[in-house]
Structure formats: structure tokens, C-alpha cells
Design a protein around this motif. Structure first.
Motif, short mmCIF file in Angstrom:
data_model
loop_
_atom_site.label_atom_id
_atom_site.label_comp_id
_atom_site.label_asym_id
_atom_site.label_seq_id
_atom_site.Cartn_x
_atom_site.Cartn_y
_atom_site.Cartn_z
N THR A 1 -71.93 -25.76 -8.68
CA THR A 1 -73.31 -25.82 -9.17
C THR A 1 -73.44 -26.88 -10.24
N GLU A 2 -74.66 -27.41 -10.34
CA GLU A 2 -74.93 -28.37 -11.41
C GLU A 2 -75.14 -27.59 -12.69
N ILE A 3 -74.42 -27.98 -13.73
CA ILE A 3 -74.56 -27.29 -15.02
C ILE A 3 -75.11 -28.23 -16.09
N ASN A 4 -74.93 -29.53 -15.90
CA ASN A 4 -75.45 -30.55 -16.83
C ASN A 4 -75.11 -30.28 -18.28
N ALA A 5 -74.02 -29.58 -18.52
CA ALA A 5 -73.59 -29.30 -19.89
C ALA A 5 -72.08 -29.12 -19.88
N PRO A 6 -71.40 -29.57 -20.81
CA PRO A 6 -71.83 -30.28 -22.00
C PRO A 6 -72.15 -31.75 -21.76
N VAL A 7 -72.03 -32.20 -20.52
CA VAL A 7 -72.28 -33.60 -20.17
C VAL A 7 -73.32 -33.64 -19.07
N ASP A 8 -74.31 -34.51 -19.21
CA ASP A 8 -75.32 -34.66 -18.16
C ASP A 8 -74.65 -34.99 -16.84
N GLY A 9 -75.12 -34.34 -15.78
CA GLY A 9 -74.60 -34.59 -14.45
C GLY A 9 -73.34 -33.83 -14.10
N SER A 10 -72.85 -32.98 -15.01
CA SER A 10 -71.62 -32.25 -14.71
C SER A 10 -71.89 -31.10 -13.74
N ILE A 11 -70.85 -30.78 -12.98
CA ILE A 11 -70.90 -29.69 -12.02
C ILE A 11 -69.72 -28.77 -12.27
N GLN A 12 -69.84 -27.53 -11.79
CA GLN A 12 -68.79 -26.53 -12.04
C GLN A 12 -68.56 -25.71 -10.78
N ALA A 13 -67.30 -25.36 -10.54
CA ALA A 13 -66.96 -24.47 -9.43
C ALA A 13 -67.59 -23.10 -9.70
N SER A 14 -67.93 -22.39 -8.64
CA SER A 14 -68.52 -21.06 -8.85
C SER A 14 -67.45 -20.06 -9.25
N THR A 15 -66.27 -20.18 -8.69
CA THR A 15 -65.14 -19.33 -9.04
C THR A 15 -63.87 -20.14 -8.81
N HIS A 16 -62.77 -19.55 -9.18
CA HIS A 16 -61.47 -20.16 -8.93
C HIS A 16 -60.50 -19.02 -8.65
N PRO A 17 -59.52 -19.23 -7.78
CA PRO A 17 -58.57 -18.15 -7.50
C PRO A 17 -57.95 -17.55 -8.76
N ASP A 18 -57.70 -18.37 -9.76
CA ASP A 18 -57.23 -17.88 -11.05
C ASP A 18 -58.47 -17.81 -11.93
N ASN A 19 -59.13 -16.68 -11.98
CA ASN A 19 -60.44 -16.57 -12.63
C ASN A 19 -60.45 -16.87 -14.12
N ASN A 20 -59.29 -17.20 -14.70
CA ASN A 20 -59.28 -17.61 -16.10
C ASN A 20 -59.85 -19.02 -16.26
N GLU A 21 -59.81 -19.80 -15.21
CA GLU A 21 -60.30 -21.17 -15.27
C GLU A 21 -61.39 -21.36 -14.23
N ILE A 22 -62.46 -22.00 -14.62
CA ILE A 22 -63.51 -22.40 -13.67
C ILE A 22 -63.72 -23.88 -13.90
N PRO A 23 -63.10 -24.72 -13.06
CA PRO A 23 -63.12 -26.17 -13.25
C PRO A 23 -64.52 -26.77 -13.24
N ALA A 24 -64.63 -27.89 -13.93
CA ALA A 24 -65.87 -28.65 -13.98
C ALA A 24 -65.53 -30.13 -13.81
N MET A 25 -66.52 -30.89 -13.34
CA MET A 25 -66.33 -32.32 -13.13
C MET A 25 -67.57 -33.08 -13.59
N ALA A 26 -67.35 -34.33 -13.95
CA ALA A 26 -68.46 -35.22 -14.32
C ALA A 26 -68.06 -36.64 -13.91
N HIS A 27 -69.04 -37.49 -13.82
CA HIS A 27 -68.80 -38.89 -13.45
C HIS A 27 -69.67 -39.78 -14.34
N ARG A 28 -69.04 -40.84 -14.84
CA ARG A 28 -69.79 -41.80 -15.63
C ARG A 28 -69.07 -43.13 -15.61
N ASP A 29 -69.84 -44.20 -15.48
CA ASP A 29 -69.32 -45.57 -15.59
C ASP A 29 -68.08 -45.82 -14.73
#
Length: 166
Positions: free
Chosen positions: A118-146
Motif C-alpha cells: 500500500t502507498e503510505i507516503n510517510a515518512p517519505v513521499d511516494g513510499s509504499i509498505q508491504a501489508s504483512t510479512h512472514p516475520d510479523n516483526n518487520e513490515i518492509p517499506a520502499m521508496a524511490h527518488r533520483d
């Protein structure tokens, strides 16, 4: 670059030696375009404040990376990754980044969104985050710039990436 020693009785190397790059006074290569990830390392990617926080919380950069998931691995294949742990705890920190064109990121992002990110746009504009992860302690996020795609095991770490400041 690795140095190759040639002995008189050896055959020539399979590949020609890499050309050297001349530098200007600003230390920018003049014979090739600047790689947006060239200067980043596991020791320089985050802000000084984040490194202080990691240290205060007992996190140590591990030389051997335990990869969190396929997304992290795909980024590491074209860039680099980092892994911090602390003794006695199950909380760990993963980070990866690689050069990626805006067009390739757009395609990648759409695939991730279609798979449940899902798009979360936080803490960085345009960032996205996984809905869940097999190890529920971590929910990865990604962003792209330049021209660079960033991956973190927690979205908050994207806000501490030096290149994403401002």
C-alpha cells in the motif's frame, strides 16, 4: 578493483584491465555518468542521528547479511544491503538500495501494489509498505527518488536515509 599480477609464463588475462577515471577538483568522475549509489555504504546511508540511535540501542552492523525477503534480495542484486542486530533481541534492521530508473520503479511499484503493498507516503513521499510479512516483526517499506530505490525493514528507517532528507 582487483590487481592482477602477470608472470612471463602466464597467458594474458581474460578481460582487459579496467580504465582509470580522471577526477575533477570536485571529485566528480569526468569519463562516466555519476552513479547515484556509488557513495553510499552501510556506514554512510543513514543520518548521523540514526547511527547514534542504533548504537545507543545496541545494534551492530553484521558483516554477513541475512536477507529478509525476495524484494530485499532483488535490490541487493543490483546494489547493496545492510543488516544490523543486537544481542538478546529479536528486533533487527535491514536496508538495501540500488540504482533504478523511474520507469522501472513505476513498473515495480505497480507490481508491488497489485500484490498487496500500500502507498503510505510517510515518512517519505511516494513510499509504499508491504501489508504483512512472514516475520510479523518487520513490515518492509520502499521508496524511490533520483534514480535510486530504497528498501527498509521498517518504514521509519526511510526517514533516516541521508539521500531522502529534504
Amino acid at each position: 578493483m582487483a590487481t592482477t599480477m602477470l608472470l612471463a609464463s602466464c597467458s594474458p588475462p581474460a578481460q582487459p584491465p579496467m580504465p582509470t577515471v580522471s577526477m575533477t577538483s570536485s571529485s566528480t568522475p569526468t569519463s562516466q555518468p555519476t552513479d547515484p549509489t556509488a557513495a553510499a555504504t552501510c556506514e554512510t546511508v543513514f543520518t548521523a542521528e540514526e547511527y547514534s540511535s542504533l548504537e545507543a540501542d545496541g545494534f551492530k552492523l553484521e558483516p554477513d547479511i541475512f536477507v529478509l525477503d525476495d524484494e530485499m534480495q532483488s535490490i541487493m542484486d543490483d546494489g547493496f544491503g545492510c543488516y544490523w542486530t543486537r544481542g538478546g533481541g529479536d528486533v533487527r534492521v535491514w536496508f538495501a538500495q540500488a540504482a533504478q530508473t523511474a520507469e522501472d520503479w513505476d513498473v515495480h511499484k505497480q507490481q508491488l501494489l497489485a500484490s498487496g503493498w500500500t502507498e503510505i507516503n510517510a515518512p517519505v513521499d511516494g513510499s509504499i509498505q508491504a501489508s504483512t510479512h512472514p516475520d510479523n516483526n518487520e513490515i518492509p517499506a520502499m521508496a524511490h527518488r533520483d534514480g535510486v530505490t530504497y528498501y527498509a525493514s521498517y518504514s521509519a528507517f526511510l526517514g533516516s536515509v541521508e539521500a531522502l532528507q529534504g
